[in-house]
Design a protein around this motif. Structure first.
Motif, PDB file in Angstrom:
ATOM      1  N   UNK A  31      -8.438   4.964   7.897  1.00  0.00           N
ATOM      2  CA  UNK A  31      -8.539   4.032   6.542  1.00  0.00           C
ATOM      3  C   UNK A  31      -8.730   3.643   5.337  1.00  0.00           C
ATOM      4  N   UNK A  32      -8.907   4.335   5.126  1.00  0.00           N
ATOM      5  CA  UNK A  32      -9.037   4.605   3.615  1.00  0.00           C
ATOM      6  C   UNK A  32      -7.601   4.276   3.197  1.00  0.00           C
ATOM      7  N   UNK A  33      -6.471   5.412   3.861  1.00  0.00           N
ATOM      8  CA  UNK A  33      -4.758   5.410   3.463  1.00  0.00           C
ATOM      9  C   UNK A  33      -4.461   4.363   3.503  1.00  0.00           C
ATOM     10  N   UNK A  34      -4.982   3.893   4.765  1.00  0.00           N
ATOM     11  CA  UNK A  34      -4.138   2.248   5.120  1.00  0.00           C
ATOM     12  C   UNK A  34      -4.708   1.328   4.252  1.00  0.00           C
ATOM     13  N   UNK A  35      -5.720   1.193   3.816  1.00  0.00           N
ATOM     14  CA  UNK A  35      -6.485  -0.020   2.877  1.00  0.00           C
ATOM     15  C   UNK A  35      -5.712   0.396   1.361  1.00  0.00           C
ATOM     16  N   UNK A  36      -5.356   1.483   1.096  1.00  0.00           N
ATOM     17  CA  UNK A  36      -4.323   1.530  -0.336  1.00  0.00           C
ATOM     18  C   UNK A  36      -3.285   1.211  -0.371  1.00  0.00           C
ATOM     19  N   UNK A  37      -2.427   1.773   1.111  1.00  0.00           N
ATOM     20  CA  UNK A  37      -1.039   1.500   0.713  1.00  0.00           C
ATOM     21  C   UNK A  37      -0.776   0.029   1.263  1.00  0.00           C
ATOM     22  N   UNK A  38      -1.469  -1.362   1.453  1.00  0.00           N
ATOM     23  CA  UNK A  38      -1.451  -2.346   1.568  1.00  0.00           C
ATOM     24  C   UNK A  38      -1.800  -2.968   0.651  1.00  0.00           C
ATOM     25  N   UNK A  39      -3.159  -2.322  -0.700  1.00  0.00           N
ATOM     26  CA  UNK A  39      -3.040  -2.682  -1.667  1.00  0.00           C
ATOM     27  C   UNK A  39      -1.417  -1.912  -2.874  1.00  0.00           C
ATOM     28  N   UNK A  43       0.871  -4.654  -4.668  1.00  0.00           N
ATOM     29  CA  UNK A  43       1.141  -4.822  -6.216  1.00  0.00           C
ATOM     30  C   UNK A  43       2.423  -4.994  -6.347  1.00  0.00           C
ATOM     31  N   UNK A  44       3.171  -3.810  -5.004  1.00  0.00           N
ATOM     32  CA  UNK A  44       4.476  -3.327  -4.927  1.00  0.00           C
ATOM     33  C   UNK A  44       5.435  -5.044  -5.332  1.00  0.00           C
ATOM     34  N   UNK A  45       4.614  -6.403  -4.148  1.00  0.00           N
ATOM     35  CA  UNK A  45       5.288  -7.990  -4.614  1.00  0.00           C
ATOM     36  C   UNK A  45       5.560  -8.914  -5.899  1.00  0.00           C
ATOM     37  N   UNK A  46       4.251  -7.900  -6.324  1.00  0.00           N
ATOM     38  CA  UNK A  46       3.721  -8.536  -7.508  1.00  0.00           C
ATOM     39  C   UNK A  46       5.113  -8.207  -8.669  1.00  0.00           C
ATOM     40  N   UNK A 283       5.264  12.428   0.713  1.00  0.00           N
ATOM     41  CA  UNK A 283       4.101  11.470   0.331  1.00  0.00           C
ATOM     42  C   UNK A 283       4.401  10.954  -1.613  1.00  0.00           C
ATOM     43  N   UNK A 284       4.505  11.652  -2.646  1.00  0.00           N
ATOM     44  CA  UNK A 284       5.841  10.950  -3.853  1.00  0.00           C
ATOM     45  C   UNK A 284       6.441  10.291  -3.738  1.00  0.00           C
ATOM     46  N   UNK A 285       7.522  10.128  -2.544  1.00  0.00           N
ATOM     47  CA  UNK A 285       8.419   9.843  -2.384  1.00  0.00           C
ATOM     48  C   UNK A 285       8.231   8.305  -2.332  1.00  0.00           C
ATOM     49  N   UNK A 288       2.578   6.669  -2.371  1.00  0.00           N
ATOM     50  CA  UNK A 288       1.282   6.337  -1.307  1.00  0.00           C
ATOM     51  C   UNK A 288       0.034   6.803  -2.261  1.00  0.00           C
ATOM     52  N   UNK A 289       0.230   7.713  -3.236  1.00  0.00           N
ATOM     53  CA  UNK A 289      -0.627   8.205  -3.739  1.00  0.00           C
ATOM     54  C   UNK A 289      -0.557   8.006  -5.453  1.00  0.00           C
ATOM     55  N   UNK A 290       0.202   7.224  -5.990  1.00  0.00           N
ATOM     56  CA  UNK A 290       0.135   6.695  -7.290  1.00  0.00           C
ATOM     57  C   UNK A 290      -0.840   5.881  -7.791  1.00  0.00           C
ATOM     58  N   UNK A 291      -1.659   5.103  -6.809  1.00  0.00           N
ATOM     59  CA  UNK A 291      -2.720   4.403  -7.559  1.00  0.00           C
ATOM     60  C   UNK A 291      -3.833   5.255  -8.418  1.00  0.00           C
ATOM     61  N   UNK A 292      -4.576   4.596  -8.892  1.00  0.00           N
ATOM     62  CA  UNK A 292      -5.976   4.903  -9.680  1.00  0.00           C
ATOM     63  C   UNK A 292      -6.738   5.540  -9.156  1.00  0.00           C
TER      64      UNK A 292
END
Length: 301
Positions: A31-39, A43-46, A283-285, A288-292
């Motif tokens: 669930x945490x990773x899904x939330x991260x992906x949605x955020x 951000x990508x759309x913006x 994961x890097x490609x 997914x894990x490039x968030x703060x």
């Protein structure tokens, strides 16, 4: 299943309780990773919208610049009506020579001037990191968490900045997390551990050698207040397990893999959770894990 409360497991067999606790931890992690992906998608759309706007602006500026440089029969009668470079109506009261000089001066001001790039001298820390990259492995291998106290809630940038003030090489710090109230956990390579501890001791910073990240007393969240000691121990293990997996997500592959083996040897993660170069690359490609980081931070050597 995601909303399963550990407090409702009383009376169940121990093996079933352990299985459900592990399953709940895995579901929470997904669930945490899904939330991260949605955020990240938002951000990508913006950023995509901003990029399209920037491209449109660049195209308009190039069009304006092209029209300004196009040959005209009466070039001396052309003048700029605004600082942005738009072409306005000619002023018949001005002499041709004066209009031409005005055009040249304004055009020269509107064109951006690119400053020459200055070569920077690499710092001693970067030089040392490059030397380690080409050095043959020697000395002891492995990793160690060093635990120190904290007097208040701190941000990871504050921890790094304060440690640098004490003479610590922050590039050698692999993970910083907060495993309990009033405690900071810092992961370092064993070859840097003695130096790191010496700098802390010199600065009169206490080292919590007896701290156990799996101690049930570390679970201070009021929502776990109704749990038994056994359930608190499982919760502490689950939280530390999640911290370890999060740390691996932010390490470079050449560091994440051996650190993963260290976590497995300590019994904090399972063997199938040790990352591989394939999983880390994917994961890097996917960014997914490039968030703060919100609860833990890592820095690659």
């Amino acid at each position: 299943m995601a909303n399963l409360q550990i407090g409702n497991m009383q009376g169940l067999p121990t093996e079933l309780t352990s299985f459900l606790t592990t399953l709940q931890a895995q579901i929470m992690n997904v669930q945490n990773r899904t939330d991260q992906l949605e955020r990240l998608a938002a951000e990508n759309a913006r950023l995509t919208t901003e990029l399209d706007h920037a491209r449109t602006t660049i195209a308009n500026l190039q069009k304006q610049l092209g029209s300004q440089n196009a040959p005209e029969k009466n070039f001396s009668e052309i003048s700029l009506s605004n600082p942005a470079g738009a072409v306005g109506a000619p002023d018949k009261n001005k002499e041709p020579g004066l209009e031409a000089s005005t055009w040249a001066s304004k055009a020269s001001v509107s064109l951006p001037v690119t400053a020459p790039k200055m070569s920077t001298v690499p710092s001693a820390r970067r030089i040392a990191a490059s030397v380690r990259m080409f050095a043959l492995p020697s000395g002891p291998s492995g990793y160690e968490y060093v635990y120190i106290p904290r007097s208040r809630r701190l941000k990871h940038k504050e921890v790094c900045s304060s440690l640098r003030t004490l003479g610590v090489d922050s590039s050698r710090l692999l993970d910083i997390n907060f495993p309990a109230r009033g405690v900071i956990g810092i992961l370092v390579h064993v070859q840097y551990a003695d130096t790191f501890k010496a700098k802390l001791t010199t600065a009169s910073v206490e080292i919590l050698d007896a701290f156990d990240p799996l101690d049930p007393d570390n679970v201070a969240d009021p929502k776990y207040a109704s749990l038994s000691t056994h359930e608190l121990a499982n919760t502490a293990a689950m939280l530390h397990h999640d911290r370890c997996l999060q740390a691996l997500q932010f390490l470079r592959p050449h560091v994440a893999i051996p650190v993963g083996h260290f976590f497995c040897e300590e019994g904090w993660i399972s063997e199938d959770e040790i990352p591989t170069r394939t999983t880390l690359t994917n994961a890097a490609g996917g960014s997914l894990f490039k968030r703060q980081r919100s609860s833990s931070v890592t820095m690659s050597e």
